[in-house]
Motif scaffolding. Structure first.
Motif, PDB file in Angstrom:
ATOM      1  N   MET A 186     -15.001 -12.926  11.393  1.00  0.00           N
ATOM      2  CA  MET A 186     -14.082 -13.993  12.032  1.00  0.00           C
ATOM      3  C   MET A 186     -14.964 -15.247  13.100  1.00  0.00           C
ATOM      4  O   MET A 186     -14.356 -16.558  12.911  1.00  0.00           O
ATOM      5  CB  MET A 186     -13.282 -13.559  13.725  1.00  0.00           C
ATOM      6  N   GLU A 187     -16.617 -15.006  13.346  1.00  0.00           N
ATOM      7  CA  GLU A 187     -16.432 -16.233  13.246  1.00  0.00           C
ATOM      8  C   GLU A 187     -17.317 -16.936  12.603  1.00  0.00           C
ATOM      9  O   GLU A 187     -17.481 -18.859  13.110  1.00  0.00           O
ATOM     10  CB  GLU A 187     -17.989 -15.238  14.378  1.00  0.00           C
ATOM     11  N   PHE A 188     -17.864 -16.572  11.670  1.00  0.00           N
ATOM     12  CA  PHE A 188     -18.483 -17.724  10.487  1.00  0.00           C
ATOM     13  C   PHE A 188     -17.871 -18.322   9.270  1.00  0.00           C
ATOM     14  O   PHE A 188     -18.449 -18.366   8.204  1.00  0.00           O
ATOM     15  CB  PHE A 188     -19.877 -16.858  10.124  1.00  0.00           C
ATOM     16  N   GLY A 189     -16.846 -16.805   9.152  1.00  0.00           N
ATOM     17  CA  GLY A 189     -16.075 -17.511   7.871  1.00  0.00           C
ATOM     18  C   GLY A 189     -14.595 -17.239   7.505  1.00  0.00           C
ATOM     19  O   GLY A 189     -14.127 -17.464   6.938  1.00  0.00           O
ATOM     20  N   ARG A 190     -14.649 -17.797   9.194  1.00  0.00           N
ATOM     21  CA  ARG A 190     -13.094 -18.991   8.330  1.00  0.00           C
ATOM     22  C   ARG A 190     -12.879 -19.944   7.831  1.00  0.00           C
ATOM     23  O   ARG A 190     -14.028 -20.821   7.330  1.00  0.00           O
ATOM     24  CB  ARG A 190     -13.259 -19.581  10.512  1.00  0.00           C
ATOM     25  N   GLY A 191     -11.888 -20.589   6.692  1.00  0.00           N
ATOM     26  CA  GLY A 191     -12.045 -21.985   5.710  1.00  0.00           C
ATOM     27  C   GLY A 191     -12.966 -20.369   4.896  1.00  0.00           C
ATOM     28  O   GLY A 191     -12.578 -21.309   4.115  1.00  0.00           O
ATOM     29  N   VAL A 192     -13.196 -19.680   4.328  1.00  0.00           N
ATOM     30  CA  VAL A 192     -13.605 -18.914   3.651  1.00  0.00           C
ATOM     31  C   VAL A 192     -13.148 -17.863   3.031  1.00  0.00           C
ATOM     32  O   VAL A 192     -12.591 -17.145   3.457  1.00  0.00           O
ATOM     33  CB  VAL A 192     -15.233 -18.718   3.358  1.00  0.00           C
ATOM     34  N   ALA A 239     -22.589 -16.673   5.658  1.00  0.00           N
ATOM     35  CA  ALA A 239     -23.256 -17.154   6.394  1.00  0.00           C
ATOM     36  C   ALA A 239     -23.949 -17.495   7.547  1.00  0.00           C
ATOM     37  O   ALA A 239     -22.306 -17.730   8.124  1.00  0.00           O
ATOM     38  CB  ALA A 239     -23.543 -18.933   5.620  1.00  0.00           C
ATOM     39  N   VAL A 240     -24.538 -16.990   8.066  1.00  0.00           N
ATOM     40  CA  VAL A 240     -24.714 -16.936   9.212  1.00  0.00           C
ATOM     41  C   VAL A 240     -25.626 -17.954  10.565  1.00  0.00           C
ATOM     42  O   VAL A 240     -26.595 -18.103  10.257  1.00  0.00           O
ATOM     43  CB  VAL A 240     -25.352 -15.522  10.017  1.00  0.00           C
ATOM     44  N   ARG A 241     -24.711 -19.045  11.544  1.00  0.00           N
ATOM     45  CA  ARG A 241     -25.337 -20.346  11.603  1.00  0.00           C
ATOM     46  C   ARG A 241     -26.596 -19.632  13.118  1.00  0.00           C
ATOM     47  O   ARG A 241     -25.894 -19.341  14.267  1.00  0.00           O
ATOM     48  CB  ARG A 241     -23.961 -21.126  12.276  1.00  0.00           C
ATOM     49  N   LEU A 242     -27.885 -19.461  13.352  1.00  0.00           N
ATOM     50  CA  LEU A 242     -28.987 -19.754  13.511  1.00  0.00           C
ATOM     51  C   LEU A 242     -28.722 -20.875  14.704  1.00  0.00           C
ATOM     52  O   LEU A 242     -29.355 -21.921  14.086  1.00  0.00           O
ATOM     53  CB  LEU A 242     -29.863 -18.526  13.336  1.00  0.00           C
ATOM     54  N   ALA A 243     -29.277 -20.580  15.645  1.00  0.00           N
ATOM     55  CA  ALA A 243     -30.203 -21.948  16.274  1.00  0.00           C
ATOM     56  C   ALA A 243     -31.503 -21.420  17.088  1.00  0.00           C
ATOM     57  O   ALA A 243     -31.983 -22.254  18.103  1.00  0.00           O
ATOM     58  CB  ALA A 243     -28.649 -21.739  17.491  1.00  0.00           C
ATOM     59  N   GLY A 244     -32.296 -21.334  15.824  1.00  0.00           N
ATOM     60  CA  GLY A 244     -33.426 -20.884  16.035  1.00  0.00           C
ATOM     61  C   GLY A 244     -34.508 -19.688  16.774  1.00  0.00           C
ATOM     62  O   GLY A 244     -33.686 -19.067  16.841  1.00  0.00           O
TER      63      GLY A 244
END
Length: 383
Positions: A294-300, A310-315
């Motif tokens: 639900m955090e990263f897959g909306r619209g997919v 696909a997990v969005r990392l901030a470094g």
């Protein structure tokens, strides 16, 4: 004049001291902290993983470019087990071929080791903090004030740049650089990665994601990791942390044992009116895994999100939180015996050297192997 000095009473330094003493040198180990091997003890709190029971070539390949290959050939997994048993610490091989002392903790092994070193004549001085060079001699800050020491041979085992509170603060870097030693910039290794979570993820902090396949830079790793307030961390993440640090994307397959076609088929048999959350639950995903989708897959499409999230990392998280580091004294800066080319009769070992390896038994074996190698080479100086 001092004969042989080791600075740093961690695994690498104590191993160097053991080899120096075995060769008949009079050894003094200087440690900045009130007690030795603090990082070693901390690492062993959750189970001391001393090495990994796998083939020689596979084990050495985990260290990358081959810098440590001769040292690991001489002191690899089999030799670590023999050494531990020689200290009265029986070992066993657990899951994923990791090797542990039966006591599981670091403290029994360390006590036995310190006892043996004392019996070999090794002297340990605590609260002696190295403060750089005084000409060719060594300057220390001690409870009795500044002290100048001029040994015949020195082994530096001062650690890298992670866990500064336990002694690895990289304060030594400018002193070696001033002497002409090449030191590669430190970078975090075996670390977590920051994620800018939305508010709904807070209730899942501390939850583990189990059984996922992590696709990173053409590699696939199976492993567990934890969702935390700071991001993602744990063994599965550490295994791919080098590639992630260098910019590779993190893509999760949350059902790696089920084909994409099967996932789509299962979803197709569900009522179209059901919510995405219910569909994910019926697929068997844990609440934390559902939250990730639900955090990263909306619209997919749901099936695609489950099999390729696909997990969005901030470094990467800060270096002082990392289990280990990459960077340090370069291979070009040392001889085959780990003597500094720019500073004769001074040797380096452990995390001071520029090498990187994953968790799972590799790190400790690498520290011991380099300490042993430097100690043997240093023992020959002046003989």
């Amino acid at each position: 004049m001092y004969d042989a000095v080791v600075i740093g009473a961690g695994p690498a330094g104590l191993m160097a001291a053991e080899e120096l003493a075995r060769a008949g040198r009079r050894v003094v180990v200087f440690e900045a902290k009130p007690s030795p091997a603090r990082k070693f003890l901390m690492a062993g709190k959750s189970g001391l993983n001393i090495t990994k029971d796998e083939g020689r070539e596979e084990f050495i390949a985990a260290f990358g470019d081959g810098f440590l290959a001769p040292m690991l050939e001489a002191f690899g997994p089999a030799q670590v087990v023999i050494w531990a048993r020689g200290l009265g610490q029986e070992v066993f091989t657990g899951s994923s071929d990791r090797v542990f002392p039966k006591a599981m903790k670091a403290s029994p092994l360390l006590r036995a080791w310190l006892g043996r070193l004392q019996g070999m004549g090794v002297e340990l001085r605590s609260r002696w903090r190295w403060a750089g060079f005084e000409g060719e001699a060594l300057r220390f800050d001690t409870p009795e004030g500044a002290q100048i020491v001029a040994p015949k041979v020195t082994v530096l085992a001062l650690g890298g740049a992670s866990w500064a509170r336990l002694g690895s603060d990289a304060a030594w870097v400018p002193w070696l650089v001033e002497k002409g030693v090449e030191v590669a910039a430190f970078r975090p290794a075996n670390m977590g990665f920051a994620v800018e979570w939305s508010a709904h993820m807070a209730k899942h902090f501390g939850a583990a994601i189990k059984g996922a396949a992590l696709h990173v830079g053409g590699r696939v790793e199976r492993g567990e990791f934890v969702i935390s307030a700071r991001g993602v961390e744990g063994g599965g993440i550490y295994a791919v942390s080098k590639d992630l640090r260098e910019g590779a994307a993190l893509v999760l397959d949350l059902m790696p044992d089920v084909s994409g076609e099967e996932v789509v088929d299962r979803l197709g048999r569900m009522r179209s009116s059901e919510t995405v959350v219910n569909k994910l639950r019926k697929l068997g995903l844990s609440p934390a895994a559902v939250a990730l989708v639900m955090e990263f897959g909306r619209g997919v499409p749901v099936g695609e999100a489950v099999k390729g999230l696909a997990v969005r990392l901030a470094g990467p998280r800060p270096m002082d939180e990392a289990i280990s580091v990459a960077g340090g004294v370069t291979q070009a800066a040392v001889t085959e015996g780990l003597e500094l080319r720019a500073i004769p009769r001074v040797f380096v070992c452990g995390e001071m050297l520029d090498w990187e390896a994953p968790t799972g038994g590799y790190l400790l074996t690498g520290a011991w192997a380099t300490g042993r190698w430097a100690g043997i080479a240093a023992a020959a100086v002046g003989r």
